[in-house]
Design a protein around this motif. Structure first.
Motif, PDB file in Angstrom:
ATOM      1  N   ARG A 242      39.463  24.471 -37.361  1.00  0.00           N
ATOM      2  CA  ARG A 242      40.385  25.605 -37.248  1.00  0.00           C
ATOM      3  C   ARG A 242      39.606  26.897 -36.987  1.00  0.00           C
ATOM      4  O   ARG A 242      40.076  27.773 -36.248  1.00  0.00           O
ATOM      5  CB  ARG A 242      41.213  25.736 -38.526  1.00  0.00           C
ATOM      6  N   ALA A 243      38.446  26.993 -37.590  1.00  0.00           N
ATOM      7  CA  ALA A 243      37.615  28.178 -37.360  1.00  0.00           C
ATOM      8  C   ALA A 243      37.206  28.271 -35.895  1.00  0.00           C
ATOM      9  O   ALA A 243      37.151  29.370 -35.324  1.00  0.00           O
ATOM     10  CB  ALA A 243      36.385  28.130 -38.258  1.00  0.00           C
ATOM     11  N   ASP A 244      36.907  27.128 -35.272  1.00  0.00           N
ATOM     12  CA  ASP A 244      36.553  27.118 -33.849  1.00  0.00           C
ATOM     13  C   ASP A 244      37.720  27.613 -32.998  1.00  0.00           C
ATOM     14  O   ASP A 244      37.521  28.347 -32.014  1.00  0.00           O
ATOM     15  CB  ASP A 244      36.160  25.706 -33.411  1.00  0.00           C
ATOM     16  N   LEU A 245      38.933  27.199 -33.371  1.00  0.00           N
ATOM     17  CA  LEU A 245      40.116  27.613 -32.620  1.00  0.00           C
ATOM     18  C   LEU A 245      40.345  29.116 -32.718  1.00  0.00           C
ATOM     19  O   LEU A 245      40.917  29.724 -31.796  1.00  0.00           O
ATOM     20  CB  LEU A 245      41.358  26.871 -33.118  1.00  0.00           C
ATOM     21  N   ARG A 246      39.902  29.724 -33.823  1.00  0.00           N
ATOM     22  CA  ARG A 246      40.109  31.160 -34.025  1.00  0.00           C
ATOM     23  C   ARG A 246      38.936  32.006 -33.527  1.00  0.00           C
ATOM     24  O   ARG A 246      39.035  33.229 -33.464  1.00  0.00           O
ATOM     25  CB  ARG A 246      40.345  31.450 -35.515  1.00  0.00           C
ATOM     26  N   THR A 247      37.830  31.351 -33.168  1.00  0.00           N
ATOM     27  CA  THR A 247      36.638  32.093 -32.727  1.00  0.00           C
ATOM     28  C   THR A 247      36.759  32.439 -31.243  1.00  0.00           C
ATOM     29  O   THR A 247      36.814  31.548 -30.393  1.00  0.00           O
ATOM     30  CB  THR A 247      35.361  31.261 -32.957  1.00  0.00           C
ATOM     31  N   PRO A 248      36.794  33.722 -30.907  1.00  0.00           N
ATOM     32  CA  PRO A 248      36.991  34.103 -29.502  1.00  0.00           C
ATOM     33  C   PRO A 248      35.779  33.743 -28.630  1.00  0.00           C
ATOM     34  O   PRO A 248      34.634  33.948 -29.020  1.00  0.00           O
ATOM     35  CB  PRO A 248      37.167  35.626 -29.563  1.00  0.00           C
ATOM     36  N   THR A 249      36.063  33.171 -27.478  1.00  0.00           N
ATOM     37  CA  THR A 249      35.087  33.021 -26.399  1.00  0.00           C
ATOM     38  C   THR A 249      35.854  33.277 -25.110  1.00  0.00           C
ATOM     39  O   THR A 249      37.083  33.363 -25.117  1.00  0.00           O
ATOM     40  CB  THR A 249      34.464  31.609 -26.345  1.00  0.00           C
ATOM     41  N   ALA A 250      35.155  33.361 -24.013  1.00  0.00           N
ATOM     42  CA  ALA A 250      35.829  33.586 -22.729  1.00  0.00           C
ATOM     43  C   ALA A 250      36.750  32.419 -22.368  1.00  0.00           C
ATOM     44  O   ALA A 250      37.675  32.580 -21.564  1.00  0.00           O
ATOM     45  CB  ALA A 250      34.791  33.800 -21.638  1.00  0.00           C
ATOM     46  N   TYR A 251      36.514  31.257 -22.992  1.00  0.00           N
ATOM     47  CA  TYR A 251      37.263  30.050 -22.624  1.00  0.00           C
ATOM     48  C   TYR A 251      38.296  29.627 -23.674  1.00  0.00           C
ATOM     49  O   TYR A 251      38.986  28.631 -23.482  1.00  0.00           O
ATOM     50  CB  TYR A 251      36.290  28.898 -22.378  1.00  0.00           C
ATOM     51  N   ASN A 252      38.409  30.366 -24.771  1.00  0.00           N
ATOM     52  CA  ASN A 252      39.311  29.965 -25.849  1.00  0.00           C
ATOM     53  C   ASN A 252      40.749  30.338 -25.495  1.00  0.00           C
ATOM     54  O   ASN A 252      41.139  31.512 -25.547  1.00  0.00           O
ATOM     55  CB  ASN A 252      38.904  30.640 -27.159  1.00  0.00           C
ATOM     56  N   THR A 253      41.558  29.350 -25.143  1.00  0.00           N
ATOM     57  CA  THR A 253      42.949  29.615 -24.750  1.00  0.00           C
ATOM     58  C   THR A 253      43.880  29.708 -25.948  1.00  0.00           C
ATOM     59  O   THR A 253      45.097  29.819 -25.775  1.00  0.00           O
ATOM     60  CB  THR A 253      43.446  28.521 -23.785  1.00  0.00           C
ATOM     61  N   TYR A 254      43.319  29.658 -27.160  1.00  0.00           N
ATOM     62  CA  TYR A 254      44.100  29.986 -28.360  1.00  0.00           C
ATOM     63  C   TYR A 254      44.044  31.495 -28.619  1.00  0.00           C
ATOM     64  O   TYR A 254      44.991  32.075 -29.161  1.00  0.00           O
ATOM     65  CB  TYR A 254      43.565  29.240 -29.584  1.00  0.00           C
ATOM     66  N   THR A 255      42.945  32.115 -28.242  1.00  0.00           N
ATOM     67  CA  THR A 255      42.794  33.564 -28.465  1.00  0.00           C
ATOM     68  C   THR A 255      43.016  34.364 -27.187  1.00  0.00           C
ATOM     69  O   THR A 255      43.249  35.570 -27.251  1.00  0.00           O
ATOM     70  CB  THR A 255      41.386  33.872 -29.008  1.00  0.00           C
ATOM     71  N   ASN A 256      42.953  33.728 -26.030  1.00  0.00           N
ATOM     72  CA  ASN A 256      43.123  34.411 -24.742  1.00  0.00           C
ATOM     73  C   ASN A 256      44.365  33.889 -24.030  1.00  0.00           C
ATOM     74  O   ASN A 256      44.702  32.710 -24.123  1.00  0.00           O
ATOM     75  CB  ASN A 256      41.915  34.191 -23.833  1.00  0.00           C
ATOM     76  N   SER A 257      45.020  34.768 -23.300  1.00  0.00           N
ATOM     77  CA  SER A 257      46.152  34.362 -22.464  1.00  0.00           C
ATOM     78  C   SER A 257      45.655  33.975 -21.074  1.00  0.00           C
ATOM     79  O   SER A 257      44.573  34.374 -20.648  1.00  0.00           O
ATOM     80  CB  SER A 257      47.158  35.510 -22.356  1.00  0.00           C
ATOM     81  N   GLY A 258      46.462  33.196 -20.378  1.00  0.00           N
ATOM     82  CA  GLY A 258      46.144  32.829 -19.000  1.00  0.00           C
ATOM     83  C   GLY A 258      45.116  31.723 -18.895  1.00  0.00           C
ATOM     84  O   GLY A 258      44.795  31.033 -19.872  1.00  0.00           O
ATOM     85  N   LEU A 259      44.606  31.559 -17.696  1.00  0.00           N
ATOM     86  CA  LEU A 259      43.626  30.514 -17.412  1.00  0.00           C
ATOM     87  C   LEU A 259      42.228  30.924 -17.866  1.00  0.00           C
ATOM     88  O   LEU A 259      41.956  32.098 -18.115  1.00  0.00           O
ATOM     89  CB  LEU A 259      43.606  30.213 -15.913  1.00  0.00           C
ATOM     90  N   THR A 260      41.359  29.960 -17.953  1.00  0.00           N
ATOM     91  CA  THR A 260      39.950  30.221 -18.247  1.00  0.00           C
ATOM     92  C   THR A 260      39.286  30.851 -17.015  1.00  0.00           C
ATOM     93  O   THR A 260      39.798  30.729 -15.898  1.00  0.00           O
ATOM     94  CB  THR A 260      39.227  28.913 -18.616  1.00  0.00           C
ATOM     95  N   PRO A 261      38.158  31.528 -17.179  1.00  0.00           N
ATOM     96  CA  PRO A 261      37.532  32.206 -16.033  1.00  0.00           C
ATOM     97  C   PRO A 261      37.007  31.251 -14.960  1.00  0.00           C
ATOM     98  O   PRO A 261      36.879  31.641 -13.798  1.00  0.00           O
ATOM     99  CB  PRO A 261      36.395  33.012 -16.667  1.00  0.00           C
ATOM    100  N   THR A 262      36.674  30.029 -15.342  1.00  0.00           N
ATOM    101  CA  THR A 262      36.193  29.023 -14.383  1.00  0.00           C
ATOM    102  C   THR A 262      36.780  27.675 -14.779  1.00  0.00           C
ATOM    103  O   THR A 262      37.356  27.526 -15.866  1.00  0.00           O
ATOM    104  CB  THR A 262      34.652  28.902 -14.407  1.00  0.00           C
ATOM    105  N   PRO A 263      36.647  26.667 -13.920  1.00  0.00           N
ATOM    106  CA  PRO A 263      36.995  25.313 -14.361  1.00  0.00           C
ATOM    107  C   PRO A 263      36.156  24.928 -15.572  1.00  0.00           C
ATOM    108  O   PRO A 263      35.121  25.535 -15.856  1.00  0.00           O
ATOM    109  CB  PRO A 263      36.649  24.460 -13.140  1.00  0.00           C
ATOM    110  N   ILE A 264      36.613  23.893 -16.284  1.00  0.00           N
ATOM    111  CA  ILE A 264      35.884  23.437 -17.473  1.00  0.00           C
ATOM    112  C   ILE A 264      35.321  22.030 -17.278  1.00  0.00           C
ATOM    113  O   ILE A 264      34.742  21.469 -18.205  1.00  0.00           O
ATOM    114  CB  ILE A 264      36.777  23.474 -18.727  1.00  0.00           C
ATOM    115  N   ALA A 265      35.496  21.471 -16.092  1.00  0.00           N
ATOM    116  CA  ALA A 265      35.000  20.114 -15.809  1.00  0.00           C
ATOM    117  C   ALA A 265      35.125  19.868 -14.319  1.00  0.00           C
ATOM    118  O   ALA A 265      35.602  20.723 -13.557  1.00  0.00           O
ATOM    119  CB  ALA A 265      35.812  19.077 -16.602  1.00  0.00           C
ATOM    120  N   LEU A 266      34.701  18.686 -13.907  1.00  0.00           N
ATOM    121  CA  LEU A 266      34.834  18.265 -12.516  1.00  0.00           C
ATOM    122  C   LEU A 266      36.134  17.480 -12.376  1.00  0.00           C
ATOM    123  O   LEU A 266      36.217  16.331 -12.811  1.00  0.00           O
ATOM    124  CB  LEU A 266      33.650  17.387 -12.105  1.00  0.00           C
ATOM    125  N   PRO A 267      37.176  18.068 -11.790  1.00  0.00           N
ATOM    126  CA  PRO A 267      38.465  17.371 -11.694  1.00  0.00           C
ATOM    127  C   PRO A 267      38.513  16.407 -10.518  1.00  0.00           C
ATOM    128  O   PRO A 267      37.932  16.651  -9.463  1.00  0.00           O
ATOM    129  CB  PRO A 267      39.459  18.515 -11.502  1.00  0.00           C
TER     130      PRO A 267
END
Length: 349
Positions: free
Chosen positions: A272-297
């Motif tokens: 739960r602490a990880d979910l609350r820790t802000p990073t550029a990729y945390n979509t629990y703390t940030n709205s919208g899409l992540t700044p880049t892809p997160i894998a090779l789709p």
């Protein structure tokens, strides 16, 4: 009866069994020779003067022999397995091998134990893995010559003529075969061009009214969808949930984005602490899409991002038995969550 005749008959009686044994042993030798010839020394079936034989990582001699037997290409597969067990003291090596007309099955089996015999190098890129994992595997591959992977990231992208600031998601997952000694630059360039071709085609035929500013955002969505489900039948459903959330202004709240943002701090568990820790990729703390892809789709995930389902679902949760339960409202979703927790509890018990 004279004694001389009796002696002659006795000699004949003694000779017959000896002759019989000789015939019997000769017959056994012929049978064994036939079995060995028709199994080990029989010519491997080749269409034309030569053909390429691809061996994948994890392939075994036993499986290879069983497949040939099923296709009626070999006789007495048990003999081949015994020969491999006692005479070939190594495993099959992944790669592409040239089998020439006239080569015996024994020769082919021996050839497959030595990767130096491979004509081409097999490069496996699994959908949902990251660029870091792809780069690490290429760096460790002794059959890949290194030109760009040891450069700083921006210099590497410039050397590859890639007009993006981040390499994630830009390389198409699949199984590839390259010549031994091929450069990492050529390999990455080919994978990039293939991913862009799939992305361009999907973008040109996308569904209307998608919440993406450009095809790069669609690629970001495809990577998130790829990480959320391993089931092809769910790709469009997952895409639909996230597309509707973007349109409604809801946060995506997807664990794989948090994990990606954690980087090397992720060790297999997310708290739960990880979910609350802000990073550029945390979509629990940030709205919208992540700044880049997160894998090779994969191409399927890209297509799903361009063609989300038309349901009203905005929630989903794992079932605990494979797949997910999708819901259109919070009440239904909460019930699905309780069902999931019950499945986990029953499995622990």
């Amino acid at each position: 009866m004279s004694s001389s005749k009796q002696k002659s008959n006795n000699k004949t009686a003694k000779r017959l069994p000896v002759n019989g044994w000789i015939i019997f042993i000769a017959a056994i030798i012929l049978v064994v020779g036939f079995i060995l010839w028709s199994s080990l020394f029989k010519a491997y079936p080749v269409n034309g003067k030569k053909q390429m034989l691809a061996i994948s990582t994890g392939d075994t001699y036993s499986g290879f022999i069983d497949r040939l037997a099923k296709e009626n290409k070999v006789n007495f597969p048990i003999i081949l397995k015994l020969y491999q067990k006692f005479m070939i003291h190594d495993s099959m090596k992944a790669g592409v091998y040239e089998v020439r007309q006239g080569m015996s099955i024994r020769q082919v089996m021996q050839m497959l134990a030595n990767a130096d015999n491979a004509q081409m190098n097999r490069i496996l890129v699994i959908e949902g893995t990251t660029f870091k994992q792809l780069a690490d595997s290429l760096r460790k591959d002794p059959l890949v010559s290194k030109e760009v992977l040891n450069l700083p990231q921006q210099q590497m992208l410039q050397a590859l003529n890639i007009p993006f600031q981040h390499p994630e998601g830009l390389f198409a997952p699949d199984t590839y075969f390259f010549a031994k000694g091929e450069s990492d630059k050529k390999i990455l360039s080919d994978l990039y061009k293939r991913q862009m071709k799939a992305l361009d085609a999907a973008w040109a035929n996308r569904a209307p009214d998608l919440p993406y500013k450009d095809k790069y955002e669609a690629l970001i969505m495809a990577s998130i969808v790829e990480k959320e489900t391993s089931l092809d039948r769910e790709l469009q459903q997952v895409s639909g949930v996230f597309v509707r959330r973007l349109k409604m202004g809801m946060r995506l709240q997807t664990d794989p984005t948090v994990i990606y943002g954690m980087g090397d701090r992720y060790t297999g568990n997310i708290t739960r602490a990880d979910l609350r820790t802000p990073t550029a990729y945390n979509t629990y703390t940030n709205s919208g899409l992540t700044p880049t892809p997160i894998a090779l789709p994969s191409q399927k995930a890209i297509e799903a991002a361009m063609h989300p389902d038309s349901s009203n679902n905005i929630y989903f949760v794992a079932t605990g038995n494979g797949g997910h339960t999708f819901s259109a409202n919070l009440e239904s979703h909460n019930r699905a969550v309780q069902d999931y927790l019950s499945v986990l509890k029953s499995k622990k018990e």
